[in-house]
Design a protein around this motif. Structure first.
Motif, short mmCIF file in Angstrom:
data_model
loop_
_atom_site.label_atom_id
_atom_site.label_comp_id
_atom_site.label_asym_id
_atom_site.label_seq_id
_atom_site.Cartn_x
_atom_site.Cartn_y
_atom_site.Cartn_z
N ARG A 108 7.54 -0.79 -12.93
CA ARG A 108 6.90 -0.08 -11.81
C ARG A 108 7.23 -0.78 -10.49
O ARG A 108 7.54 -0.16 -9.50
N SER A 109 7.21 -2.11 -10.52
CA SER A 109 7.44 -2.88 -9.30
C SER A 109 8.92 -2.94 -8.95
O SER A 109 9.31 -2.74 -7.80
N PHE B 225 -7.24 -4.77 -0.12
CA PHE B 225 -6.89 -6.18 0.09
C PHE B 225 -7.64 -6.65 1.33
O PHE B 225 -7.60 -6.00 2.38
N SER C 264 -6.73 0.42 -4.09
CA SER C 264 -6.97 -1.01 -3.94
C SER C 264 -7.40 -1.33 -2.51
O SER C 264 -7.05 -0.62 -1.57
N ALA D 183 0.85 -1.20 0.00
CA ALA D 183 0.00 0.00 0.00
C ALA D 183 0.88 1.25 0.00
O ALA D 183 0.63 2.22 -0.74
N VAL E 156 -2.21 3.54 -7.03
CA VAL E 156 -2.32 3.43 -8.50
C VAL E 156 -3.36 2.41 -8.94
O VAL E 156 -3.88 2.48 -10.04
N GLY E 157 -3.64 1.45 -8.06
CA GLY E 157 -4.63 0.43 -8.40
C GLY E 157 -4.10 -0.57 -9.43
O GLY E 157 -2.98 -0.46 -9.93
N LYS F 201 4.01 1.35 -1.04
CA LYS F 201 4.84 1.39 -2.26
C LYS F 201 4.06 1.91 -3.46
O LYS F 201 4.59 2.63 -4.29
N TYR F 202 2.78 1.50 -3.54
CA TYR F 202 2.04 1.79 -4.77
C TYR F 202 1.02 2.94 -4.59
O TYR F 202 0.01 2.99 -5.29
N GLY G 269 10.39 -4.63 -5.53
CA GLY G 269 9.64 -5.90 -5.41
C GLY G 269 10.00 -6.87 -6.52
O GLY G 269 10.38 -6.46 -7.61
N VAL G 270 9.90 -8.17 -6.24
CA VAL G 270 10.14 -9.18 -7.28
C VAL G 270 8.86 -9.93 -7.61
O VAL G 270 8.85 -10.82 -8.43
N GLY G 271 7.77 -9.59 -6.93
CA GLY G 271 6.51 -10.26 -7.25
C GLY G 271 6.25 -11.50 -6.42
O GLY G 271 5.47 -12.36 -6.82
N LEU G 272 6.89 -11.60 -5.25
CA LEU G 272 6.65 -12.77 -4.39
C LEU G 272 5.78 -12.45 -3.18
O LEU G 272 5.22 -13.33 -2.55
N GLY G 273 5.71 -11.13 -2.85
CA GLY G 273 5.03 -10.72 -1.62
C GLY G 273 3.62 -11.26 -1.50
O GLY G 273 3.28 -11.92 -0.51
N LEU H 45 -2.54 -11.56 -9.71
CA LEU H 45 -1.78 -10.83 -8.69
C LEU H 45 -1.09 -11.72 -7.66
O LEU H 45 -0.01 -11.40 -7.17
P1 ADP Z 1 6.10 -6.99 -5.19
O1 ADP Z 1 7.06 -7.54 -4.25
O2 ADP Z 1 6.60 -6.80 -6.57
O3 ADP Z 1 5.30 -5.87 -4.67
P2 ADP Z 1 3.71 -8.51 -4.80
O4 ADP Z 1 3.48 -9.93 -4.99
O5 ADP Z 1 3.62 -7.99 -3.43
O6 ADP Z 1 5.11 -8.22 -5.42
O7 ADP Z 1 2.73 -7.73 -5.71
C1 ADP Z 1 2.53 -8.14 -7.04
C2 ADP Z 1 2.08 -6.99 -7.92
O8 ADP Z 1 0.84 -6.49 -7.47
C3 ADP Z 1 3.04 -5.82 -7.83
O9 ADP Z 1 3.88 -5.87 -8.93
C4 ADP Z 1 2.17 -4.60 -7.86
O10 ADP Z 1 2.18 -4.03 -9.13
C5 ADP Z 1 0.77 -5.09 -7.58
N1 ADP Z 1 0.30 -4.57 -6.28
C6 ADP Z 1 0.39 -5.16 -5.08
N2 ADP Z 1 -0.18 -4.39 -4.12
C7 ADP Z 1 -0.65 -3.31 -4.74
C8 ADP Z 1 -1.36 -2.13 -4.29
N3 ADP Z 1 -1.66 -1.95 -3.01
N4 ADP Z 1 -1.68 -1.19 -5.21
C9 ADP Z 1 -1.37 -1.39 -6.50
N5 ADP Z 1 -0.72 -2.45 -6.99
C10 ADP Z 1 -0.35 -3.40 -6.12
#
Ligand code: ADP
Length: 475
Positions: free
Chosen positions: A419-420, A456, A454, A368, A398-399, A370-371, A425-429, A408
């Motif tokens: 952007r990530s 969650f 967004s 939240a 940014v959504g 970061k984006y 970020g590597v997309g594992l979170g 996701l």
């Molecule tokens: P990362 O470590 O790259 O953030 P995540 O698995 O946590 O990887 O998230 C995957 C993707 O989801 C990210 O690349 C990001 O673009 C999108 N994302 C996650 N959370 C948000 C958010 N709160 N708002 C917008 N985009 C998000």
């Protein structure tokens, strides 16, 4: 011929069952035929007995019953009974008359009053020859005598035994034909199984996309092929995921390692000032930290894949874990220039791994922050129901577009890689967050609109008030 193959066993069973059926049916037919022979012989004996009785009565009329001692009876005998027929007459104390051979039917004279009214037929074997003997009372004049009348039935038995022998002698041939037929039939029926086995054996890691052909018969074997095909599809998908995961992981690890290596090599090329060394070391340190974080994440996912459940669940307060995560979240939000609000309510007992759950909340809070552009806001709420708690992390960032939303939570999935990556970020979170939620019997979902923000939503089971007391004791 493999003795253990299904087709050999099927053929053997078929032969055994057929032989048993053959024996039972043969025995049954033999008995039925014998009974029918007895029936017609007995009928014949009764007719002869009636004739004999009639003749005796006539003789008694002319000579008087008291005189019937031997000879007159003999005369009647010749008229009343056919060839081979023997008979004897008892008055209860002695045999008045016995045809030659009839004396072998038993010595004791029969008592007429002890006999059944309609008589009884038995088969005797005298000197190895079967004789059917009818024993019945007969009224002659005023006296009741016991009469036994019998005929040899050896011929019938011979015919019967001929049939039996034919069956016995034919049975090896029948057995042979049945076994061969059974073997051929089971071979035909099991041929598709062999084909399935051959194809399945040929499907290996390199051609997991291959499938078993369906014959279109919609039978058990087609269903088996379908089930196996489904299994191959799942294996294929799992295999692709693992391959993709390994490729993505190697790719992600290569970048920081390359940066560390190049930084060190470039720095060593010539003597540097102290600040240049410090700067290089800082970069190396930052990349090393990033790498070890990545390795930790990979390890956690790999372990959860291998073991399924890796969380040590214990009685804990969900609100407390979320509060602790929010403290760190506030720092991140402050740094990003965002407003941060929290609405948690009272304690919420649950069974969980506090460290893992803190990590889950922190992943959402970190994303939240970061984006979301500076000036935006992050809001955290917790709503406790009777069976579960719903935690929401809302941002005005940014959504995510509808095309990205379904992916996701996939490993290494990033919306707009640049952007990530720019944000580290590597997309594992989110895949880790999802793993933690499902590992606690809960789930995670997202609603998002590009440019608006967004939300969650994490749903976790809690301990209902009724179950709380035993849990308190556990603490
Ligand atoms: P990362 O470590 O790259 O953030 P995540 O698995 O946590 O990887 O998230 C995957 C993707 O989801 C990210 O690349 C990001 O673009 C999108 N994302 C996650 N959370 C948000 C958010 N709160 N708002 C917008 N985009 C998000």
């Amino acid at each position: 011929m493999n003795r253990r193959s299904i087709r050999v066993r099927l053929a053997a069973w078929q032969a055994v069952i057929l032989m048993a059926a053959f024996a039972v049916a043969g025995g049954g037919v033999w008995l039925a035929m014998r009974d029918s022979i007895y029936e017609s012989v007995d009928e014949d004996l009764r007719a002869r007995l009636a004739l004999l009785e009639d003749g005796l009565n006539k003789a008694a009329d002319t000579t008087g019953a008291g005189h019937v001692g031997g000879r007159p009876v003999n005369l009647v005998n010749l008229q009343a009974t056919g060839p081979g027929t023997r008979f004897r007459i008892s008055d209860g104390s002695r045999w008045i008359y016995q045809s030659p051979g009839a004396e072998k039917w038993g010595a004791e004279p029969l008592v007429p009053s002890a006999l059944q009214e309609h008589g009884r037929a038995r088969t005797l074997v005298i000197g190895g020859r079967p004789i059917r003997v009818l024993t019945a009372p007969a009224s002659v004049a005023d006296t009741v005598w016991a009469i036994q009348i019998g005929v040899p039935i050896g011929e019938f038995y011979k015919a019967l035994n001929d049939v039996a022998w034919t069956v016995v002698l034919a049975s090896p041939l029948v057995l042979l034909i049945a076994s061969a037929g059974g073997y051929w039939m089971s071979k035909r029926a099991l041929e598709p199984v062999d084909r399935i086995t051959r194809t399945a054996r040929a499907i290996g890691a390199e051609n997991l996309a291959a499938r078993l052909p369906l014959r279109g018969a919609d039978d058990e074997l087609d269903r088996l092929s379908e089930t196996l095909n489904d299994m191959f599809a799942r294996l294929d998908a799992a295999f692709r995921r693992v391959t993709q995961f390994t490729a993505d992981a190697s790719h992600e690890l290569r970048t920081p390692v390359a940066i560390i290596r190049t930084t060190a090599e470039l720095t060593r090329r010539r003597p540097r000032t102290e600040s240049e060394y410090t700067e290089a070391l800082d970069r190396i340190l930052a990349e090393s930290e990033r790498t070890s974080r990545l390795i930790d994440d990979l390890l956690m996912l790999a372990r959860s894949d291998a073991e399924g459940e890796e969380f040590a669940l214990e009685p804990m307060d969900l609100a407390q874990s979320l509060r602790e995560a929010c403290e760190q979240g506030r720092v991140l939000a402050d740094a990003a220039g965002l407003s941060f609000s929290v609405d948690l309510g009272s304690a919420c007992p649950a069974l969980g791994d506090p460290q893992a759950l803190r990590r889950l909340f922190l992943i959402l809070l970190d994303n939240a922050a970061k984006y979301t552009a500076p000036g935006g806001s992050v809001r955290v709420t917790m709503d406790v129901g009777p069976a579960d708690a719903v935690i929401e992390v809302q941002d005005t960032g940014v959504g995510v577009g509808p095309e990205d939303l379904p992916h996701l939570f996939e490993r290494f999935y990033r919306v707009g890689k640049d952007r990530s990556r720019a944000r580290g970020g590597v997309g594992l979170g989110l895949s880790i967050a999802q793993r933690i939620a499902t590992g606690h019997g809960g789930n995670i979902s997202v609603q998002s609109e590009p440019g608006t923000g967004s939300t969650f939503r994490v749903r976790l089971p809690i301990v209902s008030p009724a179950d709380r007391r035993p849990l308190d004791r556990l603490r």
